[in-house]
Write an enzyme that holds these catalytic residues in place. Structure first.
Site, PDB file in Angstrom:
ATOM      1  CG  LEU A  20      -1.917  -0.864   1.354  1.00 32.58           C
ATOM      2  CD1 LEU A  20      -2.865  -1.024   2.536  1.00 32.58           C
ATOM      3  CD2 LEU A  20      -3.067  -0.925   0.090  1.00 32.58           C
ATOM      4  CE  LYS A  70      10.474  -3.927   7.814  1.00 38.71           C
ATOM      5  NZ  LYS A  70       9.444  -3.849   8.885  1.00 38.71           N
ATOM      6  CG  ASP A 107       8.268  -0.885  10.846  1.00 40.41           C
ATOM      7  OD1 ASP A 107       7.434  -0.375  10.048  1.00 40.41           O
ATOM      8  OD2 ASP A 107       8.879  -1.766  10.667  1.00 40.41           O
ATOM      9  N   GLY A 131       3.762 -12.553  20.121  1.00 42.57           N
ATOM     10  CA  GLY A 131       4.693 -12.716  19.199  1.00 42.57           C
ATOM     11  C   GLY A 131       6.217 -12.088  19.574  1.00 42.57           C
ATOM     12  CG  ASN A 155       7.296 -16.099  20.244  1.00 43.08           C
ATOM     13  OD1 ASN A 155       6.496 -15.852  19.546  1.00 43.08           O
ATOM     14  ND2 ASN A 155       8.484 -16.777  19.957  1.00 43.08           N
ATOM     15  CB  THR A 157      10.429 -19.877  20.418  1.00 41.15           C
ATOM     16  OG1 THR A 157       9.765 -20.711  19.046  1.00 41.15           O
ATOM     17  CG2 THR A 157      11.826 -20.593  20.616  1.00 41.15           C
ATOM     18  CE1 TYR A 217      -2.494  -3.212   4.482  1.00 42.56           C
ATOM     19  CE2 TYR A 217      -0.498  -3.623   6.379  1.00 42.56           C
ATOM     20  CZ  TYR A 217      -1.223  -3.776   5.103  1.00 42.56           C
ATOM     21  OH  TYR A 217      -0.228  -3.811   4.057  1.00 42.56           O
ATOM     22  N   GLY A 238      -4.796  -2.320  12.484  1.00 41.65           N
ATOM     23  CA  GLY A 238      -3.462  -2.380  12.115  1.00 41.65           C
ATOM     24  C   GLY A 238      -3.007  -1.263  11.069  1.00 41.65           C
TER      25      GLY A 238
END
Length: 276
Positions: A20, A70, A107, A131, A155, A157, A217, A238
């Site tokens: 987007l 990233k 972010d 998460g 999470n 893990t 989102y 989101g």
């Protein structure tokens, strides 16, 4: 009108055709009256170094970075802002006056800004983050910088959860499902609910009075947010994070903060067009 003086900004990722970002950023450029254009470049995995070199060579005025590049871009730029250095991850590259490239991460700050736009402060609040991936890490870092009192990371893990919680310093702890019920703010950073009605936790743990946020989102209201709303929680979807992090990118590139509501409307139009 695009001409010889038009400056180019871009997003790199793989895949990136679904992004987007062109709709958001080009709407902002028009609103600000800036002679820039924003495009998407699909860059293969492993091609981040070449993309950063191309930014230098072509004089690209601003770069957005999405998965899977990233971390590689964080290694390829000349310097990092504090959040990007802590995360070892970059979603924004800004050319400096000396010709060097500096990496930023907007972010997490975009997520906190989306909460603020909804009238929600994180300072002094107990937060449970579901998460521990890249998105979670950026949000945890920003929540800690924003003064959250406790950050429990849940999470599958445990080792990943511990590593993510460490970004919050003393406020960060390894979370357990019970932390969902006790939190003031619950944040889903997993992709669960993007293409289905899967839930990131037992909805019975949600309660009235909480703020429940989801960084997904598409759809705007996930099954997780529906469950939260049904028990009286305040919900935040989101799209706000996406729009606010993009607005912060623009401010870094050219010094002006665009109209976030206009950018959100552009995103909504694009999403509606895709559903037709």
């Amino acid at each position: 009108m695009i001409n010889g003086a038009t400056r180019v900004a871009a997003v790199i990722g793989n895949p990136v055709r679904h992004s987007l970002s062109p709709a958001l950023h080009n709407a902002a450029f028009r609103q600000l009256g800036i002679d820039w254009v924003y495009v998407a470049f699909e860059v293969r995995d492993g091609g981040a170094d070449d993309a950063v070199d191309a930014m230098r060579t072509l004089g690209i005025a601003g770069l957005s970075v999405t998965m899977p590049h990233k971390e590689a871009v964080a290694r390829a730029v000349d310097s990092l802002d504090p959040a990007a250095a802590a995360l070892r991850s970059v979603n924004t590259v800004v050319p400096q006056t000396d010709g060097s490239l500096r990496g930023y991460s907007t972010d997490g700050a975009g997520f906190v800004a989306s909460l603020a736009a909804a009238g929600i402060s994180v300072r002094g609040r107990a937060v449970c983050v579901l998460g521990a991936g890249a998105a979670a890490r950026s949000i945890i870092d920003a929540l800690a910088r924003g003064g959250a009192a406790r950050l429990a990371v849940v999470n599958r893990t445990a080792a990943a959860a511990v590593a993510a919680a460490e970004l919050a310093g003393p406020a960060g702890v390894l979370g357990r499902p019970a932390d969902v019920a006790g939190a003031d703010i619950v944040v889903n950073t997993t992709p669960l609910g993007m293409d289905n009605d899967d839930l990131p936790c037992d909805p019975a743990l949600l309660r009235a009075g909480q703020v429940v946020a989801d960084i997904v989102y598409q759809p705007r209201e996930t099954a997780f947010l529906r469950a939260a709303r049904s028990v009286g929680a305040t919900t935040v979807d989101g799209l706000g994070m996406l729009v606010h992090q993009a607005a912060l990118q623009q401010q870094l590139w050219h010094g002006q903060l665009p109209d976030v509501a206009l950018m959100e409307a552009a995103a909504e139009r694009e999403l509606a067009a895709r559903r037709q």
